[in-house]
Motif scaffolding. Sequence first.
Motif, mmCIF file in Angstrom:
data_model
loop_
_atom_site.group_PDB
_atom_site.id
_atom_site.type_symbol
_atom_site.label_atom_id
_atom_site.label_comp_id
_atom_site.label_asym_id
_atom_site.label_seq_id
_atom_site.Cartn_x
_atom_site.Cartn_y
_atom_site.Cartn_z
ATOM 1 N N LYS A 266 35.571 48.449 18.499
ATOM 2 C CA LYS A 266 35.665 48.170 17.060
ATOM 3 C C LYS A 266 35.513 46.665 16.775
ATOM 4 C CE LYS A 266 39.466 48.641 14.635
ATOM 5 N NZ LYS A 266 40.778 49.089 14.251
ATOM 6 N N THR A 267 36.138 45.841 17.609
ATOM 7 C CA THR A 267 36.027 44.382 17.444
ATOM 8 C C THR A 267 34.586 43.935 17.647
ATOM 9 O OG1 THR A 267 38.239 44.176 18.378
ATOM 10 C CG2 THR A 267 36.933 42.159 18.237
ATOM 11 N N LEU A 268 33.955 44.475 18.697
ATOM 12 C CA LEU A 268 32.565 44.088 18.983
ATOM 13 C C LEU A 268 31.662 44.427 17.803
ATOM 14 C CD1 LEU A 268 32.147 45.293 22.680
ATOM 15 C CD2 LEU A 268 32.333 42.938 21.895
ATOM 16 N N LEU A 269 31.833 45.638 17.275
ATOM 17 C CA LEU A 269 30.976 46.072 16.162
ATOM 18 C C LEU A 269 31.220 45.230 14.914
ATOM 19 C CD1 LEU A 269 30.981 49.946 16.543
ATOM 20 C CD2 LEU A 269 29.074 48.359 16.899
ATOM 21 N N ASN A 270 32.479 44.913 14.663
ATOM 22 C CA ASN A 270 32.817 44.058 13.520
ATOM 23 C C ASN A 270 32.141 42.686 13.666
ATOM 24 O OD1 ASN A 270 34.096 43.010 11.258
ATOM 25 N ND2 ASN A 270 35.905 42.381 12.421
ATOM 26 N N PHE A 271 32.254 42.094 14.852
ATOM 27 C CA PHE A 271 31.655 40.773 15.081
ATOM 28 C C PHE A 271 30.127 40.855 15.049
ATOM 29 C CE2 PHE A 271 35.292 38.292 17.332
ATOM 30 C CZ PHE A 271 36.115 38.558 16.248
ATOM 31 N N TYR A 272 29.592 41.955 15.558
ATOM 32 C CA TYR A 272 28.127 42.149 15.515
ATOM 33 C C TYR A 272 27.648 42.103 14.060
ATOM 34 C CZ TYR A 272 23.657 44.649 15.913
ATOM 35 O OH TYR A 272 22.326 45.008 15.827
ATOM 36 N N LEU A 284 24.685 42.991 21.768
ATOM 37 C CA LEU A 284 25.982 43.269 22.385
ATOM 38 C C LEU A 284 25.793 43.457 23.886
ATOM 39 C CD1 LEU A 284 27.551 45.773 19.804
ATOM 40 C CD2 LEU A 284 28.062 43.334 20.099
ATOM 41 N N GLY A 285 26.691 42.866 24.667
ATOM 42 C CA GLY A 285 26.593 42.969 26.125
ATOM 43 C C GLY A 285 27.814 43.631 26.727
ATOM 44 N N ASN A 286 27.647 44.234 27.922
ATOM 45 C CA ASN A 286 28.724 44.912 28.666
ATOM 46 C C ASN A 286 29.276 46.109 27.909
ATOM 47 O OD1 ASN A 286 28.610 43.105 30.754
ATOM 48 N ND2 ASN A 286 30.324 41.869 30.026
ATOM 49 N N THR A 287 28.447 46.755 27.102
ATOM 50 C CA THR A 287 28.917 47.911 26.347
ATOM 51 C C THR A 287 27.790 48.922 26.203
ATOM 52 O OG1 THR A 287 29.560 48.672 24.146
ATOM 53 C CG2 THR A 287 28.427 46.584 24.225
ATOM 54 N N ASN A 288 28.183 50.201 26.104
ATOM 55 C CA ASN A 288 27.184 51.250 25.877
ATOM 56 C C ASN A 288 27.097 51.627 24.403
ATOM 57 O OD1 ASN A 288 26.501 51.524 28.600
ATOM 58 N ND2 ASN A 288 28.332 52.767 28.959
ATOM 59 N N SER A 289 27.509 50.737 23.537
ATOM 60 C CA SER A 289 27.489 51.023 22.097
ATOM 61 C C SER A 289 26.080 51.415 21.656
ATOM 62 C CB SER A 289 27.937 49.797 21.310
ATOM 63 O OG SER A 289 26.985 48.772 21.488
ATOM 64 N N LYS A 290 26.012 52.122 20.529
ATOM 65 C CA LYS A 290 24.704 52.608 20.063
ATOM 66 C C LYS A 290 23.854 51.477 19.495
ATOM 67 C CE LYS A 290 25.726 57.418 19.307
ATOM 68 N NZ LYS A 290 26.804 58.065 18.603
ATOM 69 N N VAL A 291 24.483 50.418 19.012
ATOM 70 C CA VAL A 291 23.717 49.313 18.423
ATOM 71 C C VAL A 291 23.798 48.083 19.311
ATOM 72 C CG1 VAL A 291 24.127 50.117 16.052
ATOM 73 C CG2 VAL A 291 25.678 48.434 17.092
ATOM 74 N N GLY A 292 22.916 47.121 19.019
ATOM 75 C CA GLY A 292 23.038 45.810 19.660
ATOM 76 C C GLY A 292 22.235 45.630 20.927
ATOM 77 N N HIS A 293 21.245 46.491 21.176
ATOM 78 C CA HIS A 293 20.461 46.361 22.404
ATOM 79 C C HIS A 293 18.971 46.117 22.128
ATOM 80 C CE1 HIS A 293 24.103 47.681 24.311
ATOM 81 N NE2 HIS A 293 24.110 48.731 23.519
ATOM 82 N N ASP A 294 18.451 46.789 21.117
ATOM 83 C CA ASP A 294 17.019 46.672 20.818
ATOM 84 C C ASP A 294 16.748 45.465 19.927
ATOM 85 O OD1 ASP A 294 16.581 49.073 22.193
ATOM 86 O OD2 ASP A 294 17.081 50.239 20.395
ATOM 87 N N THR A 295 15.462 45.064 19.908
ATOM 88 C CA THR A 295 15.051 43.964 19.025
ATOM 89 C C THR A 295 14.289 44.543 17.838
ATOM 90 O OG1 THR A 295 14.856 42.468 20.908
ATOM 91 C CG2 THR A 295 13.733 41.802 18.876
ATOM 92 N N PHE A 296 14.715 44.153 16.652
ATOM 93 C CA PHE A 296 14.048 44.580 15.421
ATOM 94 C C PHE A 296 13.401 43.374 14.759
ATOM 95 C CE2 PHE A 296 17.333 47.628 16.284
ATOM 96 C CZ PHE A 296 16.747 48.843 15.971
ATOM 97 N N LYS A 306 12.488 47.823 23.042
ATOM 98 C CA LYS A 306 13.537 48.821 23.316
ATOM 99 C C LYS A 306 14.194 48.495 24.649
ATOM 100 C CE LYS A 306 10.680 52.313 21.164
ATOM 101 N NZ LYS A 306 9.388 52.884 21.506
ATOM 102 N N ARG A 307 15.518 48.598 24.661
ATOM 103 C CA ARG A 307 16.231 48.338 25.921
ATOM 104 C C ARG A 307 17.207 49.464 26.203
ATOM 105 N NH1 ARG A 307 16.251 43.599 23.157
ATOM 106 N NH2 ARG A 307 14.870 41.979 23.975
#
Length: 337
Positions: A266-272, A284-296, A306-307
């Motif tokens: 939750k903290t990571l997503l808020n800061f993202y 976002l790093g060190n997480t399997n969250s749905k967001v924060g990996h691809d480049t738009f 896509k990553r």
Amino acid sequence: MHKAAYIIQNNSNLQCVLCPHNCIIKSGKVGICGVRRNSGNEIVTDVYNKISAMHNDPIEKKPLYHFFPGKNILSVGSIGCNLKCKFCQNWEISQTSCNEYNYLKSITVSDIIAEAKNDPNNAGIAYTYNEPTVWLEFMFDIAKEAKQSNLKNVMVTNGFINKEPLAELLTIIDAFSVDLKAFKESFYKAQTFSSLKPVKQAITTIAKSEKFIEITNLIIPGLNDKTQDFTELIKWIKNECGINTVLHISRFFPNYKMNISPTPEKTLLNFYNIAKNELNYVYLGNTNSKVGHDTFCPNCGRKVIKRMRYDTIVDGLDNAGNCLNCNFNILPPENYS
Ligand code: SF4
């Protein structure tokens, strides 16, 4: 024994001025980093030609997401560090010295260059795993040869370095991955045994140079996770380095002397979301969250890279690093083609 660089005479003492600790090193002693030693009449580096690790890593692991995405980079590390982070993930090699560490391997510059050239998908050489500032002499000699061989040089660093050696590194390093560990002096003092101000100076200097930089901020619960501090950090990056600066927000896991629970998702997503309001490229790093990996594309929103962990597919950019949909420049051409 290899003579250390950035040593001055201070009255009757020898002083290392490579990093802001500016250690005066007495005969037979080592500096705070553990690898620069007074041998009696001069300061020597104990780790020239000595490495603790060498691996061919995806460049995304450094982390660098906008510098030759999808390539590998030969990653080389030694031992020692000028910081004493209580949460260090590589403490076995960073918080040691040649007397204590038994696994150093001797290697030559040409061995490393040959290894890098072995992989057709290699972009160059990364100086990483422990803080490369403390083995600057060997890093510099490898980097000179790498440049001659058209290999890129990447430095993964804490940014705690004095101005003159940084200026010298800017002549040879192509891309920097810099940790900005927090935005409070009190954090740097208590948790890392260093200070924030020189790190900010180093980041600003690199960002204003022609060289490439990505910044990583590790979020540790209870220590640097105040929304106000994070917001100030983001605004500072935007003002000093620009809206296109790549930021990695990284999840903490307990390590070394720090037994704190991992950063809540939750903290990571808020800061993202806070960072995305100010900067174009946030991950976002060190997480399997749905967001924060691809480049738009920040202009039209098309997904261009896509990553999936360290698998990277670049399918939305032309050869100059522009969005295939709207032609907006995303990767500087020199970071890509
Ligand atoms: S590089 Fe090492 S010896 Fe030199 S000032 Fe920094 S901590 Fe001290």
